[in-house]
Enzyme design. Sequence first.
Site, mmCIF file in Angstrom:
data_model
loop_
_atom_site.group_PDB
_atom_site.id
_atom_site.type_symbol
_atom_site.label_atom_id
_atom_site.label_comp_id
_atom_site.label_asym_id
_atom_site.label_seq_id
_atom_site.Cartn_x
_atom_site.Cartn_y
_atom_site.Cartn_z
ATOM 1 N N GLY A 1 -1.744 3.134 -44.139
ATOM 2 C CA GLY A 1 -1.101 4.349 -43.637
ATOM 3 C C GLY A 1 -2.036 5.541 -43.503
ATOM 4 N N ASP B 1 5.686 9.084 -52.276
ATOM 5 C CA ASP B 1 7.148 9.030 -52.221
ATOM 6 C C ASP B 1 7.656 8.920 -53.669
ATOM 7 O OD1 ASP B 1 9.650 8.581 -50.854
ATOM 8 O OD2 ASP B 1 9.384 6.443 -51.017
ATOM 9 N N LYS C 1 6.985 13.790 -51.011
ATOM 10 C CA LYS C 1 8.448 13.942 -51.066
ATOM 11 C C LYS C 1 8.843 14.284 -52.502
ATOM 12 C CE LYS C 1 9.545 10.412 -47.541
ATOM 13 N NZ LYS C 1 10.048 9.030 -47.385
ATOM 14 N N PHE D 1 13.047 9.218 -44.304
ATOM 15 C CA PHE D 1 12.017 8.320 -43.794
ATOM 16 C C PHE D 1 11.326 8.929 -42.565
ATOM 17 C CE2 PHE D 1 10.298 4.580 -41.696
ATOM 18 C CZ PHE D 1 9.701 3.940 -42.775
ATOM 19 N N ASP E 1 4.348 3.763 -40.737
ATOM 20 C CA ASP E 1 5.041 2.783 -39.902
ATOM 21 C C ASP E 1 6.493 2.596 -40.283
ATOM 22 O OD1 ASP E 1 4.195 1.403 -42.404
ATOM 23 O OD2 ASP E 1 5.149 -0.314 -41.445
ATOM 24 N N ARG F 1 2.536 3.461 -36.081
ATOM 25 C CA ARG F 1 1.335 4.043 -36.700
ATOM 26 C C ARG F 1 0.467 4.794 -35.697
ATOM 27 N NH1 ARG F 1 0.880 1.908 -41.917
ATOM 28 N NH2 ARG F 1 1.424 -0.286 -42.174
HETATM 29 P P1 IMP Z 1 5.439 5.317 -53.203
HETATM 30 O O1 IMP Z 1 6.921 5.194 -53.267
HETATM 31 O O2 IMP Z 1 4.978 6.704 -53.592
HETATM 32 O O3 IMP Z 1 4.752 4.244 -53.992
HETATM 33 O O4 IMP Z 1 5.049 5.109 -51.678
HETATM 34 C C1 IMP Z 1 4.682 3.834 -51.274
HETATM 35 C C2 IMP Z 1 4.312 3.716 -49.854
HETATM 36 O O5 IMP Z 1 5.519 3.662 -49.131
HETATM 37 C C3 IMP Z 1 3.515 4.813 -49.184
HETATM 38 O O6 IMP Z 1 2.137 4.728 -49.395
HETATM 39 C C4 IMP Z 1 3.850 4.531 -47.741
HETATM 40 O O7 IMP Z 1 3.030 3.494 -47.241
HETATM 41 C C5 IMP Z 1 5.276 4.070 -47.829
HETATM 42 N N1 IMP Z 1 6.215 5.154 -47.498
HETATM 43 C C6 IMP Z 1 6.835 6.006 -48.345
HETATM 44 N N2 IMP Z 1 7.627 6.855 -47.674
HETATM 45 C C7 IMP Z 1 7.488 6.510 -46.356
HETATM 46 C C8 IMP Z 1 8.063 7.033 -45.141
HETATM 47 O O8 IMP Z 1 8.861 7.990 -45.098
HETATM 48 N N3 IMP Z 1 7.676 6.423 -43.991
HETATM 49 C C9 IMP Z 1 6.804 5.366 -43.959
HETATM 50 N N4 IMP Z 1 6.236 4.865 -45.068
HETATM 51 C C10 IMP Z 1 6.592 5.431 -46.253
HETATM 52 MG MG MG Z 2 0.188 4.633 -48.300
#
Ligand code: IMP
Ligand code: MG
Length: 180
Positions: free
Chosen positions: A50, A108, A136, A157, A164, A170
Site C-alpha cells: 500500500g 487502522d 484512523k 474504508f 486497494d 492502487r
Molecule cells: P491495521 O488495521 O492498522 O493493521 O491496518 C492493516 C492494513 O489494512 C493497512 O496497512 C492497509 O493495508 C489495510 N487498510 C486499513 N484500512 C484500509 C482502508 O481504509 N482501505 C484500504 N486498506 C486499508
Molecule cells: Mg499497509
Amino acid sequence: MENQAITIKDKEFVPFISSEEIQNCIHRISNTIYEEYKEEVPVFVGVLSGVIMFFSDFLKHYHGDCEIAFLQLASYEGFQSTNKIDTKLDFTKDLTNRHVIILEDIIDTGNTLEHLYDKLENMPVKSLKIASLLFKPDAFKKDLNINYIGMEIPNKFVVGYGLDYDGLGRNIDAIYQLKA
Ligand code: IMP
Ligand code: MG
C-alpha cells in the site's frame, strides 16, 4: 476526474482527498523529517504494497541523503484487518545501527504496527520512528507511538493512492471513500 464518484467491483466510492492535498501533506511530513535527520543518513522502510505511492512521492520531496528498504506484511484472512500478520518479505536491508523510519500508507486498528514493533524489538537499530500518511483514530486500538501522521481520517474504508479494494484501485492518484 477527481470530482466524480468511481465504481470498483461492486462498490461506489466518492472523492475524499485530492492529489494536490496529498502532495501538500507529504511535502510537510518530508520537511519535518528532513529537519530532524539532515545530519544523518536514515533508512526509510516502506511497508508494501500500500505504501508504494506515498513512498515514492515522499522520496521525491526528501532532499537529504537516505537509503531505502522494504518489507511486506499481510493479514492471513480476507480483507478485514486481522491480528494474524504474515511476513511475506522480510526487511530487505540490515538495519543494525541505523536510524530507521518506517513508512506506512495507513494505520487502522494498529495490528500491523504492533507486529512491526515486535519485529524490531530485538533489532539493534540506532533509532526508530513511524510515519503514516493516513491514520484512523477511531479504529486504533493500541497504545503505540506514531511519530508522524499525514492526515487523520474517519473510520471509513478508503481506496486509491496505493490503497486497494480487493486488489484494485492502487493506481488511482487521489483517495476515495466508500459511499455511505
Ligand atoms: P491495521 O488495521 O492498522 O493493521 O491496518 C492493516 C492494513 O489494512 C493497512 O496497512 C492497509 O493495508 C489495510 N487498510 C486499513 N484500512 C484500509 C482502508 O481504509 N482501505 C484500504 N486498506 C486499508
Ligand atoms: Mg499497509
